[in-house]
Enzyme design. Structure first.
Site, PDB file in Angstrom:
ATOM      1  N   THR A  93       0.871  -1.150   0.000  1.00  0.00           N
ATOM      2  CA  THR A  93       0.000   0.000   0.000  1.00  0.00           C
ATOM      3  C   THR A  93       0.920   1.215   0.000  1.00  0.00           C
ATOM      4  OG1 THR A  93      -1.647   1.136   1.342  1.00  0.00           O
ATOM      5  CG2 THR A  93      -0.155  -0.226   2.524  1.00  0.00           C
ATOM      6  N   ARG A  97     -13.272  -7.979  -0.890  1.00  0.00           N
ATOM      7  CA  ARG A  97     -12.243  -8.167   0.146  1.00  0.00           C
ATOM      8  C   ARG A  97     -11.713  -6.796   0.599  1.00  0.00           C
ATOM      9  NH1 ARG A  97      -6.777  -6.432   0.931  1.00  0.00           N
ATOM     10  NH2 ARG A  97      -5.778  -7.896   2.358  1.00  0.00           N
ATOM     11  N   VAL A  98     -11.617  -6.596   1.882  1.00  0.00           N
ATOM     12  CA  VAL A  98     -11.057  -5.360   2.426  1.00  0.00           C
ATOM     13  C   VAL A  98      -9.954  -5.711   3.407  1.00  0.00           C
ATOM     14  CG1 VAL A  98     -11.533  -3.270   3.755  1.00  0.00           C
ATOM     15  CG2 VAL A  98     -13.256  -4.136   2.162  1.00  0.00           C
ATOM     16  N   GLY A  99      -8.812  -5.043   3.278  1.00  0.00           N
ATOM     17  CA  GLY A  99      -7.692  -5.285   4.187  1.00  0.00           C
ATOM     18  C   GLY A  99      -7.631  -4.240   5.288  1.00  0.00           C
ATOM     19  N   ASP A 100      -6.423  -3.988   5.759  1.00  0.00           N
ATOM     20  CA  ASP A 100      -6.236  -3.105   6.915  1.00  0.00           C
ATOM     21  C   ASP A 100      -6.267  -1.612   6.580  1.00  0.00           C
ATOM     22  OD1 ASP A 100      -3.830  -3.620   5.429  1.00  0.00           O
ATOM     23  OD2 ASP A 100      -2.700  -2.603   6.995  1.00  0.00           O
ATOM     24  N   THR A 158       1.807  -1.316   5.879  1.00  0.00           N
ATOM     25  CA  THR A 158       1.769  -1.946   4.567  1.00  0.00           C
ATOM     26  C   THR A 158       2.042  -3.427   4.735  1.00  0.00           C
ATOM     27  OG1 THR A 158       2.990  -2.224   2.497  1.00  0.00           O
ATOM     28  CG2 THR A 158       4.165  -1.086   4.270  1.00  0.00           C
ATOM     29  N   GLY A 159       1.259  -4.248   4.076  1.00  0.00           N
ATOM     30  CA  GLY A 159       1.503  -5.695   4.183  1.00  0.00           C
ATOM     31  C   GLY A 159       0.220  -6.475   4.050  1.00  0.00           C
ATOM     32  N   GLY A 183      -3.039  -7.405   4.799  1.00  0.00           N
ATOM     33  CA  GLY A 183      -4.035  -6.686   5.577  1.00  0.00           C
ATOM     34  C   GLY A 183      -4.703  -7.523   6.647  1.00  0.00           C
TER      35      GLY A 183
HETATM   36  N1  GLY Z   1      -2.243  -3.756   3.232  1.00  0.00           N
HETATM   37  C1  GLY Z   1      -3.101  -3.683   2.144  1.00  0.00           C
HETATM   38  C2  GLY Z   1      -4.104  -4.732   2.090  1.00  0.00           C
HETATM   39  O1  GLY Z   1      -3.899  -5.825   2.611  1.00  0.00           O
HETATM   40  O2  GLY Z   1      -5.135  -4.509   1.500  1.00  0.00           O
END
Ligand code: GLY
Length: 296
Positions: free
Chosen positions: A165, A193-196, A216-217, A219
């Site tokens: 990210t 799908r939604v991450g962090d 970043t990584g 999520g």
């Molecule tokens: N860190 C970004 C995601 O996993 O969406």
């Protein structure tokens, strides 16, 4: 109060031929934000400007350069937290907004903290934001040097390709701290799908007098470990920025084998960054620096 600003362009296995572009993109974004801080601008303005620069650079997995879902379209997430008010604005799954961080800033000015998809785009329309054709992201992705990863590698940060990210954290002359993040998510992700990145406390966090963090990584791992808030808790226990970054990323790997990195500024204006992936592009400015230090 000493000024400080740090940005990242994502953690992962960045291919060596992309190192220079990633470093240059981070340096340009940091310079943009730093000029604002040095002219007396706010951390909020500086962070927004830095993230917009990263979203507009197709080198990075955010905004124009976002990776695509399994069925071939972009779903973008972004979030911002203002440490002065502890206000949060975030959007998830938007498909027609070139700079999702600008829409997150509009959410910051509402009673809500997170708006999804069409609801977020309704707010964008109400605020007069321009819309782009979803094909804008598909075309940019097809032109990019990195190719989609095979399904089994989606979400792995050891596989070469675009992931992670982008993000920025700044401390201004008033002592206000702001943190933000923006992403296309992981390549080949399922729809919805939604991450962090739009989750306060996981992908970003800021609190005046404590610090600010952008992650970043993977999520899912960052949500499970509430990484951004956890790093600020390390600051509250007395750790300096670099120690907090090292500690939390080490725990992420040791406890749940999570992969990624973070950038952090503490209340004294010290910066830190850490990763447990092969690479993470970053750039920062401190004190009386006139140009950023950038690295991978
Ligand atoms: N860190 C970004 C995601 O996993 O969406």
């Amino acid at each position: 109060m000493p000024l400080a600003l740090i940005v990242h362009g994502g953690a992962g296995a960045i291919a060596p031929h992309r190192f220079e572009a990633a470093k240059a993109g981070c340096a340009a974004a940091a310079s943009t934000g730093w000029e604002i801080l040095r002219r007396g601008g706010s951390a909020l303005e500086a962070v927004i400007a830095a993230v917009v620069a990263l979203e507009d650079d197709p080198t990075f997995n955010a905004g124009t350069g976002a990776v695509l879902t399994k069925d071939g379209h972009a779903e973008l997430d972004a979030g911002i937290m203002d440490g002065a008010t502890m206000g949060v604005g975030a959007v998830a799954g938007v498909q027609r907004i070139k700079n999702p961080i600008l829409l997150a800033r509009h959410v910051l000015a509402t009673p809500q903290v997170l708006l999804l998809g069409e609801g977020a785009e309704e707010l964008a329309a109400a605020r007069g934001m321009p819309f782009v054709d979803p094909q804008h992201f598909v075309n940019a992705y097809r032109r990019a040097p990195s190719q989609p990863m095979p399904d089994e590698q989606a979400g792995s940060l050891r596989a070469e390709g675009k992931h992670g990210t982008v993000g920025a954290v700044a401390l201004d002359a008033e002592g206000h701290i702001v943190a933000a993040a923006s992403t296309g998510g992981v390549a080949n992700k399922p729809r919805g799908r939604v991450g962090d990145t739009p989750i306060a406390g996981a992908g970003f966090y800021a609190e005046d007098g404590v610090g600010g963090v952008s992650c970043t990584g993977q999520g899912e791992a960052f949500i499970r470990m509430a990484v951004a808030r956890r790093a600020c808790e390390a600051l509250e226990r007395g750790a300096e920025a670099q120690a907090a970054a090292d500690d939390v990323i080490a725990r992420l790997g040791a406890r749940i084998q999570g992969e990624g990195g973070l950038i952090i500024i503490d209340a004294a204006g010290r910066v830190g960054f850490a990763r447990n992936t092969p690479a993470m592009s970053y750039a920062y400015c401190l004190g009386d620096m006139t140009a950023p230090i950038a690295g991978i």
